[in-house]
Design a protein around this motif. Sequence first.
Motif, short mmCIF file in Angstrom:
data_model
loop_
_atom_site.label_atom_id
_atom_site.label_comp_id
_atom_site.label_asym_id
_atom_site.label_seq_id
_atom_site.Cartn_x
_atom_site.Cartn_y
_atom_site.Cartn_z
N PHE A 77 37.09 34.67 38.98
CA PHE A 77 36.95 35.63 37.87
C PHE A 77 37.88 36.81 38.18
O PHE A 77 37.46 37.95 38.35
CB PHE A 77 35.48 36.07 37.82
CG PHE A 77 35.08 36.87 36.61
CD1 PHE A 77 34.57 36.25 35.48
CD2 PHE A 77 35.16 38.25 36.60
CE1 PHE A 77 34.16 36.98 34.36
CE2 PHE A 77 34.76 39.00 35.49
CZ PHE A 77 34.27 38.36 34.38
N ALA A 78 39.18 36.52 38.30
CA ALA A 78 40.16 37.54 38.72
C ALA A 78 41.54 36.91 38.68
O ALA A 78 41.67 35.68 38.75
CB ALA A 78 39.87 37.99 40.15
N VAL A 79 42.55 37.76 38.64
CA VAL A 79 43.91 37.23 38.73
C VAL A 79 44.30 37.02 40.19
O VAL A 79 44.95 36.03 40.54
CB VAL A 79 44.92 38.12 37.96
CG1 VAL A 79 45.08 39.50 38.58
CG2 VAL A 79 46.26 37.44 37.84
N VAL A 102 45.25 37.92 30.74
CA VAL A 102 44.20 38.55 29.92
C VAL A 102 43.85 39.97 30.38
O VAL A 102 43.29 40.74 29.61
CB VAL A 102 42.92 37.69 29.87
CG1 VAL A 102 43.14 36.45 29.05
CG2 VAL A 102 42.43 37.33 31.27
N LEU A 103 44.17 40.30 31.64
CA LEU A 103 43.80 41.64 32.12
C LEU A 103 44.99 42.59 32.25
O LEU A 103 44.85 43.74 32.66
CB LEU A 103 43.03 41.55 33.45
CG LEU A 103 43.52 40.57 34.51
CD1 LEU A 103 44.90 40.89 34.99
CD2 LEU A 103 42.53 40.49 35.64
N THR A 104 46.16 42.10 31.85
CA THR A 104 47.39 42.88 32.08
C THR A 104 47.33 44.26 31.41
O THR A 104 47.63 45.28 32.04
CB THR A 104 48.60 42.09 31.54
OG1 THR A 104 48.63 40.84 32.23
CG2 THR A 104 49.89 42.83 31.74
N SER A 241 46.07 46.94 43.63
CA SER A 241 46.28 45.51 43.97
C SER A 241 45.17 45.03 44.90
O SER A 241 44.10 44.63 44.42
CB SER A 241 47.68 45.32 44.58
OG SER A 241 47.83 46.05 45.77
N ARG A 242 45.39 45.08 46.20
CA ARG A 242 44.34 44.76 47.16
C ARG A 242 44.41 45.79 48.28
O ARG A 242 45.49 46.22 48.68
CB ARG A 242 44.54 43.36 47.75
CG ARG A 242 44.20 42.23 46.80
CD ARG A 242 42.70 42.16 46.48
NE ARG A 242 42.37 41.05 45.59
CZ ARG A 242 42.28 41.16 44.26
NH1 ARG A 242 42.50 42.32 43.67
NH2 ARG A 242 41.96 40.11 43.55
N GLY A 243 43.23 46.14 48.82
CA GLY A 243 43.16 47.19 49.82
C GLY A 243 44.03 46.93 51.04
O GLY A 243 44.67 47.85 51.57
C1 GLV Z 1 41.15 42.14 40.20
O1 GLV Z 1 41.37 42.78 41.20
C2 GLV Z 1 41.79 40.90 39.92
O2 GLV Z 1 42.48 40.36 40.79
O3 GLV Z 1 41.59 40.39 38.80
#
Ligand code: GLV
Length: 327
Positions: A77-79, A102-104, A241-243
């Motif tokens: 449930f994430a990119v 879809v989340l862009t 992005s990511r920690g």
């Molecule tokens: C959120 O961090 C995602 O990767 O969708």
Amino acid sequence: MNSGKPNILITEPIPAKVIDHLRDFANVTVGEKGYFQSEENLINEIQPYDALLCMLSVPVTEAVMKAGSNLKIVANFAVGYDNIDVETAGSLGIRVANTPDVLTEACGDYAMGLLLALSRKLKEAEQYLRDGNFKGWEPLGFLGMELRNRNLGIIGMGRIGQAFAHRARAFGMNILYHNRSKLDPDSEKALDATYIEDSGELAEKSDVVSLNCPLTDNTHHLVDSDFLNRMPVHALLINISRGAVIDEVALAEALHNKAIAGAALDVFEKEPEVHPKLLTAPNTLLLPHIASATHRTRQDIGMLAADAIISVLNGKDDREIPNLITP
Ligand code: GLV
């Protein structure tokens, strides 16, 4: 569970429309919030499921997939999908899906929001007012950075990086970027963007650095003390992005020593933990990983993940499922 239908585990509650969509097709179990962040819980309970719809906080390791002897697909449930051992999935014949596109726009909006809040010190200014310190208009209060003609250096110029760049262009910023590869000439031209091969050089030339890259071996701790020392002292850092793209100890030190002017962090290396020195750092916005959190986007994310599951369980050809990841 009804034996005629496939079994799907959704690791925690997601928009109801998505759950209903999957229930038309399968037996669906929805886990409690946070419960399946434990690898042990997942290993103990995964066995009956044909498909796993999981959150980015769920570790889908080799041990999990080996315990999931019926698993045919893991849909994130994430990119970003750094929580999934894609190599092992491939070797076990388990498909992996993510949720690009879809989340862009939601993430582009959010990055712009963080930049505006950070550059104009909105958090500190609001706290000042709430603390009863506002005694009238001040000519020298809360002076921030104006965005026009400033350089925005984007690391990771994929869909989200470009969505942010388009918004920043509308605010008059110049776009620099570092990426695995150069953009095609039309995309570069549309953003008037300049490619910088060396990430350290981008750090030196940017007034704002934004991290929009996936977490990989190459980007792990890419922002370390060396990178931070190369940023100008007035510069700001944004991470959606990511920690683990940032060495958080080095960043906390840079913020406390005023080696850079501020940071907006939506993600952390050991979520939900936040490094204690970041909690006390000046001009630092800390947010609970919400870049894609709009009603519309979270539903679209769920539907895209759900449709990949339905397609795989129906035996559709992989080439017709656009959001499958190839190891
Ligand atoms: C959120 O961090 C995602 O990767 O969708």
